[in-house]
Design a protein around this motif. Structure first.
Motif, PDB file in Angstrom:
ATOM      1  N   ALA A 182       0.805  -1.229   0.000  1.00 44.91           N
ATOM      2  CA  ALA A 182       0.000   0.000   0.000  1.00 44.91           C
ATOM      3  C   ALA A 182       0.836   1.277   0.000  1.00 44.91           C
ATOM      4  O   ALA A 182       0.292   2.362  -0.184  1.00 44.91           O
ATOM      5  CB  ALA A 182      -0.946   0.001   1.203  1.00 44.91           C
ATOM      6  N   GLY A 183       2.138   1.163   0.246  1.00 44.31           N
ATOM      7  CA  GLY A 183       2.921   2.399   0.354  1.00 44.31           C
ATOM      8  C   GLY A 183       4.295   2.283  -0.276  1.00 44.31           C
ATOM      9  O   GLY A 183       4.567   1.357  -1.039  1.00 44.31           O
ATOM     10  N   ARG A 184       5.131   3.238   0.042  1.00 43.64           N
ATOM     11  CA  ARG A 184       6.504   3.236  -0.461  1.00 43.64           C
ATOM     12  C   ARG A 184       7.436   3.308   0.744  1.00 43.64           C
ATOM     13  O   ARG A 184       7.089   3.888   1.759  1.00 43.64           O
ATOM     14  CB  ARG A 184       6.757   4.457  -1.377  1.00 43.64           C
ATOM     15  CG  ARG A 184       5.769   4.612  -2.495  1.00 43.64           C
ATOM     16  CD  ARG A 184       6.169   3.975  -3.838  1.00 43.64           C
ATOM     17  NE  ARG A 184       7.028   2.815  -3.828  1.00 43.64           N
ATOM     18  CZ  ARG A 184       6.610   1.564  -4.127  1.00 43.64           C
ATOM     19  NH1 ARG A 184       5.342   1.301  -4.377  1.00 43.64           N
ATOM     20  NH2 ARG A 184       7.461   0.574  -4.169  1.00 43.64           N
ATOM     21  N   ASP A 218      14.246   0.190   4.420  1.00 46.17           N
ATOM     22  CA  ASP A 218      14.757   1.487   3.971  1.00 46.17           C
ATOM     23  C   ASP A 218      16.021   1.205   3.159  1.00 46.17           C
ATOM     24  O   ASP A 218      16.413   0.054   2.987  1.00 46.17           O
ATOM     25  CB  ASP A 218      15.065   2.369   5.197  1.00 46.17           C
ATOM     26  CG  ASP A 218      15.086   3.866   4.835  1.00 46.17           C
ATOM     27  OD1 ASP A 218      15.068   4.194   3.632  1.00 46.17           O
ATOM     28  OD2 ASP A 218      15.140   4.678   5.764  1.00 46.17           O
ATOM     29  N   GLU A 219      16.700   2.256   2.719  1.00 45.70           N
ATOM     30  CA  GLU A 219      17.987   2.031   2.057  1.00 45.70           C
ATOM     31  C   GLU A 219      19.015   1.693   3.130  1.00 45.70           C
ATOM     32  O   GLU A 219      18.993   2.257   4.231  1.00 45.70           O
ATOM     33  CB  GLU A 219      18.401   3.293   1.293  1.00 45.70           C
ATOM     34  CG  GLU A 219      17.481   3.583   0.112  1.00 45.70           C
ATOM     35  CD  GLU A 219      17.882   4.855  -0.633  1.00 45.70           C
ATOM     36  OE1 GLU A 219      19.085   5.098  -0.813  1.00 45.70           O
ATOM     37  OE2 GLU A 219      16.968   5.597  -1.025  1.00 45.70           O
ATOM     38  N   CYS A 297       6.087  -7.275  -3.352  1.00 46.71           N
ATOM     39  CA  CYS A 297       5.325  -6.105  -2.910  1.00 46.71           C
ATOM     40  C   CYS A 297       5.720  -4.859  -3.708  1.00 46.71           C
ATOM     41  O   CYS A 297       5.503  -3.715  -3.248  1.00 46.71           O
ATOM     42  CB  CYS A 297       5.545  -5.868  -1.419  1.00 46.71           C
ATOM     43  SG  CYS A 297       5.036  -7.253  -0.405  1.00 46.71           S
ATOM     44  N   ASN A 298       6.324  -5.091  -4.891  1.00 41.55           N
ATOM     45  CA  ASN A 298       6.697  -3.986  -5.793  1.00 41.55           C
ATOM     46  C   ASN A 298       7.707  -3.027  -5.175  1.00 41.55           C
ATOM     47  O   ASN A 298       7.636  -1.812  -5.383  1.00 41.55           O
ATOM     48  CB  ASN A 298       5.455  -3.215  -6.259  1.00 41.55           C
ATOM     49  CG  ASN A 298       4.447  -4.122  -6.926  1.00 41.55           C
ATOM     50  OD1 ASN A 298       4.823  -4.983  -7.742  1.00 41.55           O
ATOM     51  ND2 ASN A 298       3.194  -3.979  -6.568  1.00 41.55           N
ATOM     52  N   LYS A 303      17.583  -1.515  -4.343  1.00 39.37           N
ATOM     53  CA  LYS A 303      17.700  -0.223  -3.678  1.00 39.37           C
ATOM     54  C   LYS A 303      17.407  -0.322  -2.177  1.00 39.37           C
ATOM     55  O   LYS A 303      18.048   0.328  -1.355  1.00 39.37           O
ATOM     56  CB  LYS A 303      16.733   0.771  -4.342  1.00 39.37           C
ATOM     57  CG  LYS A 303      16.888   2.198  -3.861  1.00 39.37           C
ATOM     58  CD  LYS A 303      15.934   3.130  -4.607  1.00 39.37           C
ATOM     59  CE  LYS A 303      16.084   4.569  -4.087  1.00 39.37           C
ATOM     60  NZ  LYS A 303      15.013   5.426  -4.570  1.00 39.37           N
ATOM     61  N   TYR A 304      16.436  -1.162  -1.864  1.00 41.19           N
ATOM     62  CA  TYR A 304      15.977  -1.226  -0.469  1.00 41.19           C
ATOM     63  C   TYR A 304      16.294  -2.579   0.171  1.00 41.19           C
ATOM     64  O   TYR A 304      16.325  -3.616  -0.502  1.00 41.19           O
ATOM     65  CB  TYR A 304      14.461  -0.994  -0.391  1.00 41.19           C
ATOM     66  CG  TYR A 304      14.043   0.396  -0.796  1.00 41.19           C
ATOM     67  CD1 TYR A 304      14.229   1.464   0.075  1.00 41.19           C
ATOM     68  CD2 TYR A 304      13.468   0.640  -2.046  1.00 41.19           C
ATOM     69  CE1 TYR A 304      13.852   2.752  -0.287  1.00 41.19           C
ATOM     70  CE2 TYR A 304      13.093   1.919  -2.415  1.00 41.19           C
ATOM     71  CZ  TYR A 304      13.282   2.966  -1.531  1.00 41.19           C
ATOM     72  OH  TYR A 304      12.908   4.232  -1.899  1.00 41.19           O
TER      73      TYR A 304
END
Ligand SMILES: [Zn+2]
Length: 345
Positions: A182-184, A218-219, A297-298, A303-304
């Motif tokens: 649902a988020g980034r 996170d990164e 989860c896209n 990156k993360y």
């Protein structure tokens, strides 16, 4: 005339409705004592002509019985009720009755404590549905169909349908999936909630229990962040100086995975029954979120990165309060629950 008097007093007695014990006593003094009305009527009876004696005697005896039974009934009413009504009327000199206060359930207390610790580290609380589909409970978490890891968790299925079973969630990891979908990033959240497993109920297993899971994405999140976060958590929950150790383990949704032990809270590491002499007790599972889960989860796994952990609230509570039987948590026995009254917050 005697006949008129009997009629008049009969009416009075039939209407007599005492409101207190004093009324009953007045009734007795008026009618039943040796100088009372009944006695005086019997005196008067002696003057009745012989031919009227039979009928008048019957009427007089019936009147006497009426007066006596009225008195007995009234007396009974006021002696039986004499204790209770007085209290209801409100004797202001009586000591007050204390309120029966409930207490927080031990699982709620510990859940709150866990949530508070992570809140201070910037974690938010995230919740999700207890009825889940296959994707959120299994597939997105890197449990491919037919994967043996699905057997690690005995599931209560609600509906079996090809590729998309509906079931009671077996862990709160499903909430992590919903949150990431649902988020980034960044995500920093804990997920407390009830979960279900199809297991026989015993002192050590139950068909439902409670988990708190945590997720940080996170990164540049590393295993060092995971260790430090959980180390801090343990110091807060069990006290400064509690030691931790990580053992390699396996979960489908984390890679690498570990189980975390703490130094035994009872014997401080010297060995006792609780820790089976080892000095260590396991409290949670954790690991770095598997890149497959992030991709499902896209989230760009190049990156993360992230870590996740999960613990049973019952297990944490058992260690904290030395509770040996899981069933106590759901039996609603006030003898058990009232022991936690002092913990009311
Ligand atoms: Zn021990």
């Amino acid at each position: 005339m005697l006949q008129d008097k009997i009629k008049q007093y009969t009416e009075e007695i039939e209407q007599f409705s005492p409101a207190s014990a004093a009324d009953v006593e007045n009734f007795r003094l008026k009618f039943l004592v040796s100088k009372g009305i009944i006695k005086s009527l019997f005196e008067e009876f002696k003057t009745v002509p012989n031919e009227e004696k039979k009928g008048m005697g019957k009427a007089l005896n019936e009147f006497k019985q009426l007066a006596e039974s009225k008195f007995e009934n009234a007396q009974l009413e006021f002696t039986q009720a004499s204790d209770a009504p007085k209290r209801q009327e409100g004797d202001l000199t009586l000591p007050g009755e204390g309120f029966q206060l409930g207490s927080r359930h031990p699982l709620s207390l510990v859940r709150k404590e866990i949530v508070e610790i992570f809140k201070k580290l910037g974690f938010i609380v995230s919740e999700g549905p207890e009825i889940e589909d296959d994707w959120h409970n299994f597939s997105a978490l890197n449990f491919p169909p037919e994967h043996p890891a699905r057997d690690m968790q005995d599931t209560f299925f609600i509906k079996k349908q090809d590729g998309n079973d509906i079931a009671l969630r077996t862990h709160t990891s499903s909430v992590q999936v919903r949150m990431m979908e649902a988020g980034r990033p960044p995500f920093r959240a804990i997920m407390p909630g009830r979960v279900y497993r199809n297991e026989a109920i015993s002192a050590r297993a139950h068909c439902f229990f409670h988990q708190v899971e945590g997720l940080y994405v996170d990164e540049n999140v590393s295993f060092a962040d995971l260790k430090q976060t959980l180390f801090h958590f343990v110091q807060e929950l069990y006290g400064e100086g509690t030691r931790v150790r990580f053992r390699p383990s396996y979960f489908p949704f984390t890679e690498p995975s570990a189980e975390m032990d703490i130094s035994c809270t009872i014997c401080k590491g010297n060995g006792c029954n609780l820790c089976k002499g080892s000095g260590w007790v396991e409290i949670l599972g954790c690991g770095m979120v598997d890149p497959n889960v992030l991709e499902n989860c896209n989230i760009d796994s190049k990156k993360y990165s992230g870590f996740a952990f999960g613990m049973g609230i019952e297990r944490i509570t058992n260690l904290k309060y030395e509770i040996k039987d899981l069933r106590l948590f759901s039996e609603n026995d006030s003898r058990f629950l009232s022991q936690f009254e002092t913990e009311m917050i």
